[in-house]
Each structure stands twice: as C-alpha cells, then as structure tokens.
Scaffold this active site. Structure first.
Site, short mmCIF file in Angstrom:
data_model
loop_
_atom_site.label_atom_id
_atom_site.label_comp_id
_atom_site.label_asym_id
_atom_site.label_seq_id
_atom_site.Cartn_x
_atom_site.Cartn_y
_atom_site.Cartn_z
N ARG A 1 6.18 -9.57 -8.81
CA ARG A 1 5.03 -10.47 -8.75
C ARG A 1 4.60 -10.90 -10.14
O ARG A 1 4.73 -10.14 -11.09
CB ARG A 1 3.86 -9.81 -8.03
CG ARG A 1 3.37 -8.55 -8.72
CD ARG A 1 2.68 -7.62 -7.79
NE ARG A 1 3.70 -6.90 -7.04
CZ ARG A 1 3.49 -5.76 -6.42
NH1 ARG A 1 2.32 -5.20 -6.45
NH2 ARG A 1 4.45 -5.16 -5.77
N ASP B 1 -6.00 -5.43 -8.01
CA ASP B 1 -6.52 -4.58 -6.95
C ASP B 1 -7.92 -4.09 -7.29
O ASP B 1 -8.13 -3.55 -8.39
CB ASP B 1 -5.63 -3.35 -6.74
CG ASP B 1 -4.31 -3.67 -6.08
OD1 ASP B 1 -4.26 -4.63 -5.29
OD2 ASP B 1 -3.33 -2.96 -6.35
N ARG C 1 1.01 -16.04 -7.89
CA ARG C 1 1.42 -14.89 -7.06
C ARG C 1 2.02 -15.38 -5.74
O ARG C 1 1.45 -16.22 -5.05
CB ARG C 1 0.21 -14.00 -6.77
CG ARG C 1 0.42 -12.91 -5.71
CD ARG C 1 1.14 -11.70 -6.29
NE ARG C 1 1.53 -10.74 -5.28
CZ ARG C 1 0.89 -9.61 -5.01
NH1 ARG C 1 -0.22 -9.31 -5.66
NH2 ARG C 1 1.35 -8.78 -4.11
N ASP D 1 -0.81 -8.89 -9.99
CA ASP D 1 -1.39 -8.15 -8.88
C ASP D 1 -2.74 -7.62 -9.36
O ASP D 1 -2.81 -6.97 -10.41
CB ASP D 1 -0.47 -6.99 -8.50
CG ASP D 1 -0.95 -6.23 -7.27
OD1 ASP D 1 -1.62 -6.83 -6.42
OD2 ASP D 1 -0.63 -5.03 -7.16
#
Length: 182
Positions: A100, A105, A91, A103
């Site tokens: 990217r 989260d 990343r 990712d």
C-alpha cells in the site's frame, strides 16, 4: 471548527505505514494533510522504522511511525478523515495486508471504546504488533492517558518480532517547517 465537531479536544494516536512509492514522502504528506485539517493538530510523531511485512509477506518492507494528534472530531469522524487521506494519497485495497502507498490506523482516542462494523477502539491488534508498539512507545507520555503508556510498554516487553524493526530516521515534528529536521 466544522459543523460536526465538538468544542472539546481529544488526544488520539494514529499508526502510519507505507511500502510503495516514496514511503518517507508519503508519510510526510499524510502528516501534513492531518495537520492542515482545521480540527486536527499533530502534536508529536515517532521516529520512522523500517519493518518487515506481516501477514502477506511477499511485498516490500514498510516504513512505520505513529503520531499523536489533538482533535475536536469524534472517533468516527477522525477515522473518516484518515480514510480520505489514504484515498488522496493513492491507497488501493486489493490484497488484505498487502502492499500500500499508505495505511492510517486509529489506535486509541482518550480511552474511548468502540466496537462497530466501522471502528474498533482501542485498535484490537495493536498489542500484537511490534511495528505499531515500537513507534507508539516513542510518543506516549509516561504515566498518563488512562494506562496507555503501561499497556504499550508491558505489551512490548512480552512481544516477539521486535528484531524485524530497524530505526530508519528520527522525527522532530514542526508543523511550520515540516516534521523532519535537516
């Protein structure tokens, strides 16, 4: 158990996305790295969805999914592990909401709230993002988890932009054999 973890398990929900390189393989590697951590176990994963980019739109489509994990880590420790996995998978943070390799989260963790420079829980924009809510709706058990099920489904019912999400492949997580069936 690491020196910083607790003996109590928490259930956490993570959004995963990728739009560079071999998107599917990168998401598989992220799940494998999560599950390989001694204080994290992947419990369930959603199907993979191909989604249009949001924010910065001049980029390839994403593959998105969500995973439910069980962990003894604190939310901050889990976030640190997610950032480490992102770095290990290449990343690079050049453009906000830009392309990217991966990712990860942290969306929700046992109904806990955080509002620090490092971490906001629940994730402050998950209710606005179909590319998060649709995969999350695959794996949040009905009637449990401090209203998370109700939140996800009520947010989806009023959200625009769901037409930009297409089912890519179903997921059947099996830690021993890998998450995707034959």
């Amino acid at each position: 158990m690491t020196a910083h973890s607790t003996s109590e398990y928490s259930e956490a929900y993570i959004a995963l996305g990728a739009n560079l390189g071999d998107r599917e393989q990168t998401l598989l590697e992220a799940l494998t790295l999560l599950d390989a951590h001694p204080d994290i176990e992947v419990l369930r994963c959603s199907s993979l969805y191909e989604t249009e980019p949001v924010g910065y739109v001049d980029q390839p489509s994403f593959l998105n999914m969500a995973a439910a994990v069980q962990t003894r880590l604190t939310p901050e420790q889990l976030l640190t592990e997610l950032l480490d996995i992102e770095n290990r998978l290449g990343r690079v943070r050049d453009i906000r909401w830009g392309p990217r390799t991966v990712d990860l989260d942290l969306l929700w963790m046992n109904g806990q709230s955080r509002d620090t420079e490092l971490l906001q829980l629940p994730h402050p924009r998950m209710g606005e993002r179909a590319f998060v809510l649709v995969p999350l709706s695959d794996i949040v058990p009905e009637g449990e988890l401090s209203g998370l099920y109700t939140y996800v489904h009520s947010s989806l019912s009023v959200l625009d932009g769901k037409d930009g999400i297409q089912l890519w492949k179903t997921c059947n997580w099996r830690a021993a054999s890998g998450p995707f069936g034959s």
